[in-house]
Design a protein around this motif. Structure first.
Motif, PDB file in Angstrom:
ATOM      1  N   ALA A  67       0.835  -1.204   0.000  1.00 32.44           N
ATOM      2  CA  ALA A  67       0.000   0.000   0.000  1.00 32.44           C
ATOM      3  C   ALA A  67       0.870   1.254   0.000  1.00 32.44           C
ATOM      4  O   ALA A  67       0.579   2.225  -0.706  1.00 32.44           O
ATOM      5  CB  ALA A  67      -0.942  -0.002   1.203  1.00 32.44           C
ATOM      6  N   ALA A  68       1.951   1.229   0.779  1.00 30.14           N
ATOM      7  CA  ALA A  68       2.844   2.398   0.824  1.00 30.14           C
ATOM      8  C   ALA A  68       3.505   2.618  -0.530  1.00 30.14           C
ATOM      9  O   ALA A  68       3.681   3.749  -0.984  1.00 30.14           O
ATOM     10  CB  ALA A  68       3.898   2.213   1.914  1.00 30.14           C
ATOM     11  N   ILE A 118      -2.351  -4.145  10.873  1.00 33.16           N
ATOM     12  CA  ILE A 118      -1.279  -3.238  10.468  1.00 33.16           C
ATOM     13  C   ILE A 118      -1.871  -2.147   9.588  1.00 33.16           C
ATOM     14  O   ILE A 118      -1.882  -2.254   8.365  1.00 33.16           O
ATOM     15  CB  ILE A 118      -0.140  -4.001   9.758  1.00 33.16           C
ATOM     16  N   SER A 119      -2.381  -1.123  10.233  1.00 34.80           N
ATOM     17  CA  SER A 119      -2.967  -0.001   9.501  1.00 34.80           C
ATOM     18  C   SER A 119      -2.039   1.204   9.524  1.00 34.80           C
ATOM     19  O   SER A 119      -2.039   2.012   8.607  1.00 34.80           O
ATOM     20  CB  SER A 119      -4.323   0.362  10.095  1.00 34.80           C
ATOM     21  N   ASP A 120      -1.223   1.318  10.578  1.00 43.69           N
ATOM     22  CA  ASP A 120      -0.330   2.482  10.705  1.00 43.69           C
ATOM     23  C   ASP A 120       1.105   2.166  10.286  1.00 43.69           C
ATOM     24  O   ASP A 120       1.949   3.060  10.270  1.00 43.69           O
ATOM     25  CB  ASP A 120      -0.300   2.966  12.163  1.00 43.69           C
ATOM     26  N   GLY A 121       1.398   0.913   9.970  1.00 46.64           N
ATOM     27  CA  GLY A 121       2.760   0.490   9.649  1.00 46.64           C
ATOM     28  C   GLY A 121       3.229  -0.540  10.657  1.00 46.64           C
ATOM     29  O   GLY A 121       2.875  -0.472  11.834  1.00 46.64           O
ATOM     30  N   LEU A 122       4.037  -1.496  10.193  1.00 52.42           N
ATOM     31  CA  LEU A 122       4.451  -2.615  11.055  1.00 52.42           C
ATOM     32  C   LEU A 122       5.076  -2.149  12.364  1.00 52.42           C
ATOM     33  O   LEU A 122       4.688  -2.595  13.444  1.00 52.42           O
ATOM     34  CB  LEU A 122       5.446  -3.519  10.299  1.00 52.42           C
ATOM     35  N   LEU A 123       6.058  -1.248  12.284  1.00 53.06           N
ATOM     36  CA  LEU A 123       6.760  -0.884  13.518  1.00 53.06           C
ATOM     37  C   LEU A 123       5.876  -0.083  14.459  1.00 53.06           C
ATOM     38  O   LEU A 123       5.937  -0.256  15.674  1.00 53.06           O
ATOM     39  CB  LEU A 123       8.041  -0.115  13.196  1.00 53.06           C
ATOM     40  N   CYS A 180       8.853   1.229   3.194  1.00 50.14           N
ATOM     41  CA  CYS A 180       7.478   0.793   2.880  1.00 50.14           C
ATOM     42  C   CYS A 180       7.036  -0.372   3.754  1.00 50.14           C
ATOM     43  O   CYS A 180       5.919  -0.389   4.277  1.00 50.14           O
ATOM     44  CB  CYS A 180       7.367   0.389   1.408  1.00 50.14           C
ATOM     45  N   ALA A 181       7.892  -1.367   3.925  1.00 51.74           N
ATOM     46  CA  ALA A 181       7.485  -2.596   4.623  1.00 51.74           C
ATOM     47  C   ALA A 181       7.430  -2.404   6.132  1.00 51.74           C
ATOM     48  O   ALA A 181       6.615  -3.027   6.812  1.00 51.74           O
ATOM     49  CB  ALA A 181       8.420  -3.744   4.277  1.00 51.74           C
ATOM     50  N   LEU A 182       8.311  -1.550   6.669  1.00 55.60           N
ATOM     51  CA  LEU A 182       8.346  -1.361   8.124  1.00 55.60           C
ATOM     52  C   LEU A 182       7.519  -0.157   8.571  1.00 55.60           C
ATOM     53  O   LEU A 182       6.975  -0.144   9.673  1.00 55.60           O
ATOM     54  CB  LEU A 182       9.782  -1.178   8.603  1.00 55.60           C
ATOM     55  N   GLY A 183       7.470   0.876   7.716  1.00 59.24           N
ATOM     56  CA  GLY A 183       6.814   2.111   8.141  1.00 59.24           C
ATOM     57  C   GLY A 183       5.510   2.426   7.427  1.00 59.24           C
ATOM     58  O   GLY A 183       4.726   3.248   7.899  1.00 59.24           O
ATOM     59  N   GLY A 184       5.260   1.763   6.301  1.00 57.13           N
ATOM     60  CA  GLY A 184       4.079   2.125   5.500  1.00 57.13           C
ATOM     61  C   GLY A 184       2.782   1.628   6.110  1.00 57.13           C
ATOM     62  O   GLY A 184       2.730   0.537   6.680  1.00 57.13           O
ATOM     63  N   GLY A 185       1.725   2.393   5.970  1.00 57.25           N
ATOM     64  CA  GLY A 185       0.437   2.017   6.539  1.00 57.25           C
ATOM     65  C   GLY A 185      -0.480   1.370   5.515  1.00 57.25           C
ATOM     66  O   GLY A 185      -0.122   1.158   4.354  1.00 57.25           O
ATOM     67  N   GLU A 186      -1.673   1.020   5.983  1.00 59.25           N
ATOM     68  CA  GLU A 186      -2.798   0.606   5.137  1.00 59.25           C
ATOM     69  C   GLU A 186      -2.639  -0.737   4.423  1.00 59.25           C
ATOM     70  O   GLU A 186      -3.353  -1.001   3.452  1.00 59.25           O
ATOM     71  CB  GLU A 186      -3.135   1.711   4.118  1.00 59.25           C
ATOM     72  N   ASP A 187      -1.722  -1.598   4.901  1.00 60.63           N
ATOM     73  CA  ASP A 187      -1.688  -2.940   4.317  1.00 60.63           C
ATOM     74  C   ASP A 187      -2.822  -3.817   4.857  1.00 60.63           C
ATOM     75  O   ASP A 187      -3.239  -4.768   4.209  1.00 60.63           O
ATOM     76  CB  ASP A 187      -0.348  -3.622   4.602  1.00 60.63           C
TER      77      ASP A 187
END
Lengths: 328, 328
Positions: free
Chosen positions: A168-169, A218-223, A261-268
């Motif tokens: 998504a990111a 995980i809406s706000d990002g994984l971390l 993208c994978a650690l910080g991106g939201g909306e997955d």
């Protein structure tokens, strides 16, 4: 269109499909009265969550209205999934600058298609005039005591995510660039697909009841979301970066961008959960419809660390998605 | 303020009061997880309703933020009242153009003061960036089979309203003129009081269970809402205009304006209900905390007629409040 159309008519016309009320047994009274009536099954608790999408923040005027309808519902269903709940009913509050029948037709189609797919009836609606915004409240039910919470994870639990992250990111980055360059939207591209049509992991959420010790979507990002889970559980976490499942889109970007993208991106809208040592991941994976990947473990103490293939700590900004951070 | 503030912090800071979660027994999990958990009592049905207030449509930037908080909750509680329900919990979705701490403090104060007064906990929240809008979903419960609906009224039933009508419309007219002239808002004036601080008739609604045959709250205007009740019930209605209880503010306006405000004006949030011949109004009036007035009766056929003191039919436009009517 022929003449004026009232608020009542708009809801009835676009959302008052016979199937919308007939899908679920629990609906005693749907759209059209002062409020809706639902039955919550004995031995169950009610689950409730709300999410709002705003034009210009979460979607743009040239995005397909059906995707706004889909995503407004999917983001809420994802919260139900993260609680291990079954969908019971949804209410929709639409704020519209004007009555645009093409937009309403597309929007309602996207919303109702997903609603039908997961069996959640739209039981109430409200329309208002103003800048375009979509607020959806979703109700669900879960057997008493079996809801998945953010708290409950313990040191030694495996951390597991569903699906792949960062799509998504990456899609948002593509869209941001496309909008800056002024090109037309390609809604069917893989990048837009990730951004526009997220799935909610409802069956996985149900499967995690009495198995996972804690869960979050995980809406706000994984971390950022892992940080919430750890804070609620009173533990820390170690993430093994090479294990994090990457969306195929990330193969086209730099390692730095992929990490962001994978650690910080939201909306997955994937699920992240803590699985205690005694629970078999293979058994769980066998019964659900989405890949599951161990990405690390819960640790003593507090804070989230990310390690590379050599066990070296990576310096990653905990850049979750937050509408108000750093902008005052 | 010192540094950035996240969405999570905003909700916690302004709405995460200990009392917000502790008021009601039914709350199993409040603000801070993916969703809230509530218990619906055995033998009860869940009641759900949503209402959104948009700045520029329902309130204006110079209106006190506490009044927006109050009204956003009150308009939803009014729907619960019209169903005969008890409040169970509320969720709030706030869309804000920026983090304005003064506004948030005032808004949350108005919202939480009413929430505490009626004993409804705020169980979930969501904040987003965008044009100012407030979306509230309220949950309630009602004994199975006892919810008051719009349908059920029969010819011969008396039509009864609570309180007095037209005050909010008169207040809105004052505010519209005041804004056109550019003067400062006088939030403590009687006109503003009607518009800013509506009450929800929750105890009356409970008292109507098993007594009224149909009920609705007057949010769109008496004639519009009576029209909804009649349409749902499959009957007509005759309204005796001299019997309609007028807000004291209407003494200052022309008869024509008074009629327009009392019959067509919205947002009074009084209840309108159909009382069958066998039910004593005196007995009912004795047990509730608001004046009740018979304004007419349900009739055979369809449509609403209004009669003057001589039984002559008045020509009144059925001008209810509708955000989208006549504006396409």
């Amino acid at each position: 269109m022929a003449g004026p159309e009232s608020e009542f008519d708009l809801i009835q016309r676009y959302f008052g499909t016979p199937s919308a009320g007939a899908v679920a047994d629990g609906v005693r009274l749907g759209i059209g009265d002062d409020a809706a009536l639902l039955a919550v099954r004995s031995g169950h608790e009610l689950v409730v969550t709300v999410d709002t999408l705003v034009e210009g923040t979460h979607f743009f005027p040239d995005h397909p209205p059906a995707s706004a309808g889909h995503k407004a519902l999917a983001s809420n269903l994802s919260d139900l999934a993260a609680m291990g709940a079954e969908p019971l009913g949804a209410v929709l509050s639409l704020t519209l600058p004007r009555v645009d029948h093409d937009w309403l037709a597309g929007f309602s189609h996207g919303f109702l298609a997903l609603a039908e797919e997961v069996g959640i009836p739209l039981v109430g609606g409200d329309t208002n005039r103003g800048p375009l915004a979509i607020s959806v409240t979703v109700l669900g039910e879960v057997p008493v005591g079996q809801a998945l919470r953010r708290e409950g994870a313990r040191p030694g639990d495996r951390l597991v995510v569903s699906g792949a992250l960062g799509g998504a990111a990456c899609g948002l980055a593509h869209e941001t660039q496309r909008r800056a360059e002024g090109g037309p939207v390609d809604a069917s591209s893989p990048a837009c697909a990730r951004l526009f049509w997220p799935a909610a992991r409802l069956s996985l959420g149900r499967g995690l009841r009495n198995r996972a010790r804690a869960a979050i979507d995980i809406s706000d990002g994984l971390l950022a979301d892992l940080g919430h889970l750890c804070a609620a559980s009173g533990c820390g976490a170690r993430v093994d970066w090479p294990s994090v499942p990457r969306d195929p889109l990330l193969a086209e970007v730099s390692e730095q961008q992929a990490r962001s993208c994978a650690l910080g991106g939201g909306e997955d809208y994937e699920l992240l959960f803590a699985l205690p040592p005694g629970e078999s991941l293979d058994l769980l994976a066998f019964s659900v419809d989405v890949p599951l990947t161990v990405i690390g473990e819960c640790t003593e103490g507090a804070g989230v660390v990310v390690e590379d293939a050599n066990g070296q700590r990576l310096d990653v900004a905990r850049a979750g998605h937050d509408h108000f951070a750093n902008t005052e």
